[in-house]
Design an enzyme around this catalytic site. Structure first.
Site, PDB file in Angstrom:
ATOM      1  N   HIS A 191       4.264  21.514  -4.705  1.00 28.18           N
ATOM      2  CA  HIS A 191       3.635  20.207  -4.534  1.00 28.18           C
ATOM      3  C   HIS A 191       2.116  20.286  -4.499  1.00 28.18           C
ATOM      4  O   HIS A 191       1.428  19.444  -5.092  1.00 28.18           O
ATOM      5  CB  HIS A 191       4.160  19.535  -3.268  1.00 28.18           C
TER       6      HIS A 191
ATOM      7  N   HIS B  77     -23.460 -15.538 -47.755  1.00 30.14           N
ATOM      8  CA  HIS B  77     -24.200 -14.871 -46.689  1.00 30.14           C
ATOM      9  C   HIS B  77     -24.709 -13.530 -47.186  1.00 30.14           C
ATOM     10  O   HIS B  77     -23.940 -12.589 -47.356  1.00 30.14           O
ATOM     11  CB  HIS B  77     -23.295 -14.683 -45.465  1.00 30.14           C
TER      12      HIS B  77
END
Length: 463
Positions: free
Chosen positions: A288, A366
């Protein structure tokens, strides 16, 4: 591995006693919304505090993984979390009326069974995988522990244990497909050596321990009077040692059951990193303490990668909302459909994409001969993305309009040209109040910020 997040269809409960506390407890799994994650709740305490299943909340690692938040502590969470990961459940609230999940038979099997009985529900949100792209390695020289995570577009784990014991020598266990967990790993029980059991009792631990919920390995010559003492300790008529070197409490379910249980523990502990993983995990002699230290290293990598603030877009994954679903909500039509896909959506954040192509009508007028995606259209696409986030906060979005109120701190950082894929991200800066939403919007191309703005919008019910 699942692509979308899952929760359970209904609430289910298991009951038993905690391994170390010995306290009777009822543990209830409840469905949760997308991106909720794993959260525990102590319903037996005042104000019923919630404890996030997060590696930063780990406070104790003595014979199990214990987390604590807001004064509430949950002991031995790893078997519960392993069951959730093994079933690919992402979002659940776990309510307990005691300090520790029930130990049951020392495995995750009963948790898996009760969760399967609840049924799985797919949610309209993609799993937020953390994919290991570079090796992550942890080593504890003192305990001779080593864990590594290697890049892999999957989740696989291999564990090796070696206890220098004639009874429990070197063992290996592997999980090559997470879908194998319920049948191959979940039933593997916790184990301990006899000398550890004696020590734990002296430390006033394993109060809920029983010879039915652990494999006890006898690693030394044991006298008859000691066996009699163990029998009285665990309220058994008789205790014997089998030729395999284990007490007669249980039959092994697999020859390598201890190694498989260590793999189970590792799966549960790594859940505390906070996200499902894509990696090849290799672990030698894990425990752990090492598991949690390794999970912290992985979480640190997660946090560092999140600082880049760029949502990860994988075109192989299905969208959260496709173009048809988007414009059922926004009700824009050509040529003002500016977002092609939403690939992330939760309570506070949305991310989508716009594929910029030369055949869009505005390129005719554009900057002819020098096509540049107009900045005002970048803002409009960002606003439409944010509109999805705002509409996601009401149960009937088809009955609402979203309107711009203001744009602040707008900056265009780089030009966007045909062939670019723009990733838009909008995040609420504060909870929506009185129908007003304020968001931070950003646009990225190839990992570079191209546009950003703070936008405010109102959400208004259609008449």
């Amino acid at each position: 591995m699942n692509i979308k997040q899952h929760t359970i269809k209904k609430s289910v409960t298991v009951s038993g006693v905690g391994l170390h506390t010995g306290v009777p407890v009822n543990m209830t799994f409840l469905p949760a919304k997308p991106n909720h994650g794993y959260k525990f709740q102590r319903v037996d305490l005042p104000e019923q505090p919630i404890v996030d299943a997060d590696v930063d909340n780990v406070v104790d690692l003595s014979r199990g993984t214990t987390i604590e938040q807001s004064g509430a502590r949950i002991n031995t969470v790893e078997h519960t979390l392993a069951a959730l990961v093994g079933l690919q459940i992402d979002n659940v609230l776990i309510q307990l009326d005691g300090p520790e999940p029930p130990i049951m038979d020392g495995s995750s099997l009963q948790f898996v069974e009760v969760l399967e009985s609840a049924g799985m529900e797919e949610q309209n949100a993609l799993r937020n995988y953390y994919e290991i792209t570079e090796e992550v390695r942890y080593r504890d020289n003192e305990r001779n522990v080593e864990i590594a995570a290697l890049p892999l577009d999957d989740y696989r784990i291999t564990v090796m244990v070696d206890y220098n014991s004639p009874v429990l020598g070197s063992q290996h266990a592997s999980l090559t497909d997470i879908r194998q967990f319920p049948k191959e790993i979940a039933a593997c029980r916790t184990f301990c050596f006899l000398h550890e059991l004696e020590m734990l009792h002296k430390q006033n631990l394993v109060k809920g321990g029983d010879l039915n919920n652990a494999i006890v390995i006898v690693d030394r010559i044991i006298r008859d009077d000691e066996l009699d003492y163990l029998a009285s300790l665990f309220n058994k008529p008789k205790v014997e040692v089998k030729k395999e070197g284990i007490l007669n409490n249980v039959e092994l379910r697999y020859k390598n059951e201890p190694a498989r249980h260590k793999l189970l523990d590792l799966v549960g502990d790594l859940a505390l990193a906070g996200r499902p993983l894509k990696a090849q995990i290799l672990a030698a002699r894990p425990g752990h303490a090492a598991n949690v230290a390794f999970a912290k290293k992985i979480k640190k990598r997660m946090v560092e990668s999140a600082k880049n603030n760029i949502p990860h877009y994988d075109p192989k994954l299905p969208p959260v909302l496709d173009v048809n679903q988007i414009y059922k909500l926004l009700a824009h039509t050509y040529p003002f459909q500016m977002v092609d896909k939403i690939f992330h959506l939760d309570e506070t954040t949305v991310a989508g994409i716009k594929n910029v192509t030369i055949n869009e009508p505005f390129f005719q007028g554009h900057f002819p001969g020098n096509p540049v995606f107009p900045g005002v259209f970048q803002i409009e696409a960002m606003a439409q993305t944010g509109g999805i986030l705002v509409l996601n906060t009401v149960p009937d979005p088809e009955n609402y309009w979203t309107y711009f109120l203001s744009i602040e701190s707008c900056r265009f950082r780089r030009m966007v040209v045909p062939g670019d894929t723009i990733i838009f991200k909008c995040e609420l800066l504060a909870p929506i109040k009185r129908g007003i939403a304020k968001m931070q919007g950003q646009a990225f191309v190839a990992g570079n910020l191209v546009c950003e703005a703070v936008m405010s919008a109102s959400i208004v019910r259609k008449k």
